[in-house]
Design a protein around this motif. Structure first.
Motif, PDB file in Angstrom:
ATOM      1  N   GLY A 153      -9.960  -1.896  -7.628  1.00 47.40           N
ATOM      2  CA  GLY A 153      -8.961  -0.993  -8.193  1.00 47.40           C
ATOM      3  C   GLY A 153      -7.755  -0.811  -7.298  1.00 47.40           C
ATOM      4  O   GLY A 153      -6.738  -0.272  -7.727  1.00 47.40           O
ATOM      5  N   GLU A 154      -7.859  -1.232  -6.049  1.00 37.63           N
ATOM      6  CA  GLU A 154      -6.684  -1.207  -5.185  1.00 37.63           C
ATOM      7  C   GLU A 154      -6.824  -2.174  -4.019  1.00 37.63           C
ATOM      8  O   GLU A 154      -7.932  -2.514  -3.595  1.00 37.63           O
ATOM      9  CB  GLU A 154      -6.406   0.203  -4.678  1.00 37.63           C
ATOM     10  CG  GLU A 154      -7.507   0.793  -3.823  1.00 37.63           C
ATOM     11  CD  GLU A 154      -7.105   2.176  -3.297  1.00 37.63           C
ATOM     12  OE1 GLU A 154      -7.762   3.145  -3.690  1.00 37.63           O
ATOM     13  OE2 GLU A 154      -6.136   2.253  -2.509  1.00 37.63           O
ATOM     14  N   VAL A 155      -5.686  -2.631  -3.578  1.00 37.02           N
ATOM     15  CA  VAL A 155      -5.631  -3.561  -2.459  1.00 37.02           C
ATOM     16  C   VAL A 155      -4.439  -3.151  -1.625  1.00 37.02           C
ATOM     17  O   VAL A 155      -3.388  -2.841  -2.181  1.00 37.02           O
ATOM     18  CB  VAL A 155      -5.413  -5.006  -2.965  1.00 37.02           C
ATOM     19  CG1 VAL A 155      -5.183  -5.931  -1.797  1.00 37.02           C
ATOM     20  CG2 VAL A 155      -6.589  -5.478  -3.785  1.00 37.02           C
ATOM     21  N   SER A 156      -4.596  -3.108  -0.288  1.00 38.33           N
ATOM     22  CA  SER A 156      -3.431  -2.656   0.462  1.00 38.33           C
ATOM     23  C   SER A 156      -3.107  -3.558   1.637  1.00 38.33           C
ATOM     24  O   SER A 156      -3.997  -4.187   2.225  1.00 38.33           O
ATOM     25  CB  SER A 156      -3.648  -1.219   0.944  1.00 38.33           C
ATOM     26  OG  SER A 156      -4.669  -1.208   1.898  1.00 38.33           O
ATOM     27  N   GLY A 157      -1.828  -3.616   1.925  1.00 39.23           N
ATOM     28  CA  GLY A 157      -1.341  -4.285   3.137  1.00 39.23           C
ATOM     29  C   GLY A 157      -1.575  -5.772   3.183  1.00 39.23           C
ATOM     30  O   GLY A 157      -1.835  -6.326   4.249  1.00 39.23           O
ATOM     31  N   ILE A 158      -1.485  -6.433   2.025  1.00 39.62           N
ATOM     32  CA  ILE A 158      -1.676  -7.880   2.032  1.00 39.62           C
ATOM     33  C   ILE A 158      -0.345  -8.568   2.329  1.00 39.62           C
ATOM     34  O   ILE A 158       0.684  -8.232   1.755  1.00 39.62           O
ATOM     35  CB  ILE A 158      -2.214  -8.363   0.669  1.00 39.62           C
ATOM     36  CG1 ILE A 158      -3.535  -7.672   0.342  1.00 39.62           C
ATOM     37  CG2 ILE A 158      -2.362  -9.877   0.656  1.00 39.62           C
ATOM     38  CD1 ILE A 158      -4.683  -8.040   1.249  1.00 39.62           C
ATOM     39  N   ALA A 159      -0.392  -9.524   3.236  1.00 38.37           N
ATOM     40  CA  ALA A 159       0.829 -10.245   3.611  1.00 38.37           C
ATOM     41  C   ALA A 159       1.063 -11.385   2.636  1.00 38.37           C
ATOM     42  O   ALA A 159       0.204 -12.249   2.471  1.00 38.37           O
ATOM     43  CB  ALA A 159       0.688 -10.780   5.029  1.00 38.37           C
ATOM     44  N   LEU A 160       2.211 -11.364   1.963  1.00 38.71           N
ATOM     45  CA  LEU A 160       2.574 -12.430   1.033  1.00 38.71           C
ATOM     46  C   LEU A 160       4.043 -12.760   1.264  1.00 38.71           C
ATOM     47  O   LEU A 160       4.755 -12.015   1.934  1.00 38.71           O
ATOM     48  CB  LEU A 160       2.362 -11.969  -0.412  1.00 38.71           C
ATOM     49  CG  LEU A 160       0.914 -11.684  -0.851  1.00 38.71           C
ATOM     50  CD1 LEU A 160       0.904 -10.996  -2.202  1.00 38.71           C
ATOM     51  CD2 LEU A 160       0.104 -12.972  -0.905  1.00 38.71           C
ATOM     52  N   ASP A 161       4.485 -13.872   0.679  1.00 39.95           N
ATOM     53  CA  ASP A 161       5.906 -14.201   0.734  1.00 39.95           C
ATOM     54  C   ASP A 161       6.458 -14.176  -0.688  1.00 39.95           C
ATOM     55  O   ASP A 161       5.838 -14.735  -1.591  1.00 39.95           O
ATOM     56  CB  ASP A 161       6.103 -15.614   1.309  1.00 39.95           C
ATOM     57  CG  ASP A 161       5.882 -15.649   2.808  1.00 39.95           C
ATOM     58  OD1 ASP A 161       5.624 -14.574   3.390  1.00 39.95           O
ATOM     59  OD2 ASP A 161       5.952 -16.740   3.391  1.00 39.95           O
TER      60      ASP A 161
ATOM     61  N   ARG B 210       0.251  -0.650 -10.368  1.00 39.07           N
ATOM     62  CA  ARG B 210       1.457  -0.244  -9.637  1.00 39.07           C
ATOM     63  C   ARG B 210       1.451  -0.928  -8.270  1.00 39.07           C
ATOM     64  O   ARG B 210       0.432  -0.937  -7.583  1.00 39.07           O
ATOM     65  CB  ARG B 210       1.463   1.265  -9.436  1.00 39.07           C
ATOM     66  CG  ARG B 210       1.743   2.035 -10.706  1.00 39.07           C
ATOM     67  CD  ARG B 210       1.498   3.491 -10.450  1.00 39.07           C
ATOM     68  NE  ARG B 210       1.893   4.289 -11.595  1.00 39.07           N
ATOM     69  CZ  ARG B 210       1.346   5.477 -11.873  1.00 39.07           C
ATOM     70  NH1 ARG B 210       0.403   5.965 -11.084  1.00 39.07           N
ATOM     71  NH2 ARG B 210       1.753   6.151 -12.917  1.00 39.07           N
ATOM     72  N   THR B 211       2.600  -1.425  -7.921  1.00 34.73           N
ATOM     73  CA  THR B 211       2.678  -2.208  -6.689  1.00 34.73           C
ATOM     74  C   THR B 211       3.876  -1.788  -5.847  1.00 34.73           C
ATOM     75  O   THR B 211       4.966  -1.587  -6.390  1.00 34.73           O
ATOM     76  CB  THR B 211       2.794  -3.714  -7.033  1.00 34.73           C
ATOM     77  OG1 THR B 211       1.640  -4.100  -7.783  1.00 34.73           O
ATOM     78  CG2 THR B 211       2.890  -4.564  -5.782  1.00 34.73           C
ATOM     79  N   THR B 212       3.660  -1.638  -4.554  1.00 31.61           N
ATOM     80  CA  THR B 212       4.793  -1.448  -3.639  1.00 31.61           C
ATOM     81  C   THR B 212       4.920  -2.690  -2.764  1.00 31.61           C
ATOM     82  O   THR B 212       3.923  -3.328  -2.414  1.00 31.61           O
ATOM     83  CB  THR B 212       4.603  -0.244  -2.706  1.00 31.61           C
ATOM     84  OG1 THR B 212       3.352  -0.379  -2.035  1.00 31.61           O
ATOM     85  CG2 THR B 212       4.627   1.062  -3.475  1.00 31.61           C
TER      86      THR B 212
END
Lengths: 412, 311
Positions: free
Chosen positions: A84-92, A121-123
């Motif tokens: 239900g949530e994922v945080s701080g993933i590094a993407l380009d 919702r995404t930041t």
């Protein structure tokens, strides 16, 4: 009302919409399949895209570079669906002007009151500086790992070289001497440090054999070089003239020359000649500052063969050495040892083991020849544990006791 | 608080949402064995523990072996398992190097080819004495299933390939969807993300028992993998080319694809279906690469229907 208050109030009137659109991070909301439903101006500016190009037309994954897309599909999306949530993933993301922009992404699923997932919702945070820093860290870590691998390889090579050198200081195995049994043991205090203890047993001519055992002061490569020099000097000198005092004097001259040219190393040593005659072996030895040899007798006693007053080898020119003679009869064993054994620390008070204890221990062993004695002493050394902090060499030479009653068998 | 211990493994059981793989090896803990890596063969090693095997569902049902792909572990199946467990005896496991497998059993050499992963599958089948297995493989695991079935055809009755791709990189006349550079980029992504959390996760993954404070993290961390092992799995997955193996398939096969899948696009699904004699292709109304998560109902239904129809 002052000017500052007016500014403050105008700040408070910052609308929710403006807070969203101009936030210092990217915002977007997508349907559960990733289709973008809402996106803020900050993120659109980063992407260099218009709202019309994105909303309803693109999925979140479409904003990512291909590698990021793969990571999104294999890690990000499954985790989001499961947790239900994922945080701080590094993407380009694919930023304006065909640039790649490193970002940190956090997503959270919004659910209805009855728990149905509605949207995501995404930041999106600008992580350009941070990623540059991480890249440096990563480079540093890779360099450190490479250095560690290299260091390990170097260490292994060094260990091998040390082992070869160490073997060169000792005979690979003792030769078979007719009418004599011989056994030896070498304990290395540290596998990293070449030892300074040495021993050898070799033929002089058809009838006689020479042996020696000694201890070069210090440890490490320099000591090992002197040990090697000592061993081969003793061998060569013995072949020229096997008189024990002459041999030690030759060694003294060689070491002293080195001593005066700066390498102030010396050694202690016992050198001797074995001469098997009839039912016994006569021994003629000389000592240069070395602990006295010990004789285990067939009758269960043990005595030192005193060689007091012999001087260290290599310190003074014309050093004096002490000689001694004895005869080994069947069941007798001559033991040579270095001070690692007698200076081992024992007991709760860490007292020196000492020569009296060694004699008592030896007398208590069955007079069953060199190998049995060496085995017993090996056990004793092991029992010292970390009280044994020096290299220790042992060499035992003995005349085997006759086999019981073979004669009557022959007569029959 | 965790519920009271029931199986002697309570310290490893998770709270909250259902998850698998916490009870593997129950009652068999004494059978830890030895590794003989010289020939790559395992001697006496408890495979159930090594691969964190979980068995669930109808004991007398047909065996459904669910194999996860690159990126996660058996938790990928958690939404479909409750549905499948009604009719099937469901066997789940983690490949060595993923999830809660035994990291000490991992070797770079073995897991640098898909055959290594197929060996895991076959060893799990042997250990549980499985026959007539319906192998369900997600993503790269679909191809692992093809290899396993070619090696031990007697064990497998059906193949279900979920979002399969026999080759990810474009080739002459073949479109896998990616270039070699893209794969390098993925490896970079892996690297930059592991930098963030591998340090914290490493002790958990390595089963550090004397740091119990990590237990909570353990319960919330799915798909945790050692970075070095993940890198090898990623390379093996995305650089593999198993197109030639597709024609070896000799059992009824279902190719399950999503309408929109970046990793295994529709033309790859069509290619796989074309290459396997007599296979059936079902396109799910789902997006993404993981229909078992995004459309669990439809995925479970498609599997059940296929087995019913194939008999």
């Amino acid at each position: 009302m002052g000017a500052t208050d007016a500014v403050f109030i105008s700040l408070l009137e910052d609308s929710a919409e403006e807070l969203y659109e101009q936030a210092p991070c990217g915002y977007l909301s997508t349907l559960m399949d990733g289709t973008i439903a809402k996106i803020n101006t900050t993120l659109l500016d980063w992407l260099g895209l218009s709202r019309a190009q994105v909303v309803g037309r693109m999925r979140f994954a479409d904003l990512l570079t291909v590698g990021g897309k793969l990571y999104h599909e294999t890690h990000f999306a499954p985790l989001l669906q499961m947790k239900g949530e994922v945080s701080g993933i590094a993407l380009d993301i694919k930023a304006a002007g065909k640039q790649r922009m490193p970002v940190l992404v956090t997503s959270k699923v919004k659910t209805s009151d009855d728990g149905e997932p509605l949207l995501i919702r995404t930041t999106v945070f600008d992580a350009r500086d941070r990623r540059a820093y991480e890249t440096e860290l990563l480079r540093g870590r890779q360099a450190a790992e490479e250095a560690r691998r290299q260091a390990e390889a170097d260490r292994e090579r060094l260990q091998e070289a040390l082992a070869v050198l160490q073997q060169n200081l000792l005979p690979a195995e003792l030769p078979k001497v007719p009418g004599l049994e011989a056994a030896s043991y070498y304990h290395t205090a540290s596998p990293d440090l070449l030892g300074g203890d040495f021993y050898d047993l070799f033929p002089l001519d058809a009838d006689r054999w020479a042996f020696f055992l000694g201890d070069v002061c210090g440890k490490g490569p320099q000591a090992a070089a002197v040990t090697s020099l000592t061993r081969y000097t003793l061998r060569a000198a013995a072949l020229h003239d096997p008189d024990p005092v002459t041999v030690l004097s030759t060694l003294n001259t060689v070491l002293h020359e080195r001593y005066t040219s700066g390498d102030t190393r010396y050694c202690t040593a016992i050198f001797g000649v074995l001469n098997p005659v009839d039912d016994h072996v006569s021994v003629h030895l000389a000592s240069g500052g070395h602990p006295s040899a010990l004789i285990q007798h067939a009758d269960g006693t043990a005595d030192y063969l005193p060689t007091p007053g012999g001087m260290l080898v290599g310190v003074l020119p014309g050093a004096q050495f002490e000689t001694a003679r004895t005869q080994l009869f069947p069941g007798d064993t001559l033991l040579l040892y270095t001070d690692g054994l007698t200076e081992a620390r024992t007991g709760p008070d860490r007292e020196l083991y000492g020569e009296d204890a060694l004699r008592a221990f030896t007398a208590a062993q069955p007079a069953a020849g060199p190998q049995v004695l060496i085995t017993a002493l090996t056990g004793l050394l092991t029992g010292f544990g970390d009280g044994l902090d020096d290299d220790t060499a042992l060499l035992a030479l003995g005349v085997p006791a006759p086999l019981p009653t073979p004669v009557s068998e022959d007569l029959r | 608080m965790n519920p009271a211990p029931t199986d002697g493994h309570s310290s490893r059981s998770r709270t909250g949402a259902p998850a698998f793989g916490s009870g593997a090896g129950s009652g068999r803990g004494s059978r830890f064995g030895l590794l003989a890596p010289s020939n790559g063969k395992l001697v006496g090693m408890d495979i159930r523990r090594r691969n964190n095997v979980t068995v669930i569902g109808r004991a007398d049902g047909p065996v459904l072996l669910l194999a996860h792909g690159f990126g996660c572990d058996q938790n990928m199946w958690r939404l479909v398992v409750p549905m499948l467990a009604v009719d099937f005896r469901v066997v789940l496991f983690d490949y060595v190097g993923s999830g809660r497998s035994d990291p000490s059993a991992w070797s770079e050499q073995r897991y640098s080819s898909l055959e290594g992963y197929a060996s895991d599958v076959l060893e799990v089948c042997e250990e549980l004495n499985l026959r007539d297995v319906i192998f369900v493989g997600h993503s790269v695991s679909a191809m692992v299933g093809v290899l396993a079935a070619a090696k031990a055809p007697q064990r497998f009755s059906h193949l279900v390939m979920v979002a399969p791709s026999p080759r990810y990189i474009d080739d002459d006349g073949y479109r896998g969807g990616f270039s070699a550079d893209d794969i390098d980029e993925l490896l970079e992504s892996l690297e930059s993300n592991y930098l963030g959390w591998s340090a914290a996760m490493a002790p958990v993954i390595m089963g550090n028992a004397d740091r119990p404070e990590l237990g909570q993290e353990l319960t919330t961390s799915f798909c945790a993998t050692d970075p070095d092992m993940a890198r090898v799995f990623a390379r093996t997955t995305f650089l593999s080319d198993s197109r030639a193996d597709l024609k070896t398939v000799a059992v009824p096969t279902l190719v399950l694809e999503c309408r929109q899948d970046v990793i295994a696009p529709r033309e790859v699904g069509a290619y796989v279906n074309e290459a396997i004699p007599g296979s059936r292709l079902v396109t799910l109304e789902a997006t993404g690469h993981c229909p078992q998560l995004s459309a669990p109902q439809a995925t479970a239904q498609a599997i059940t229907d296929f087995i019913g129809a194939a008999g």
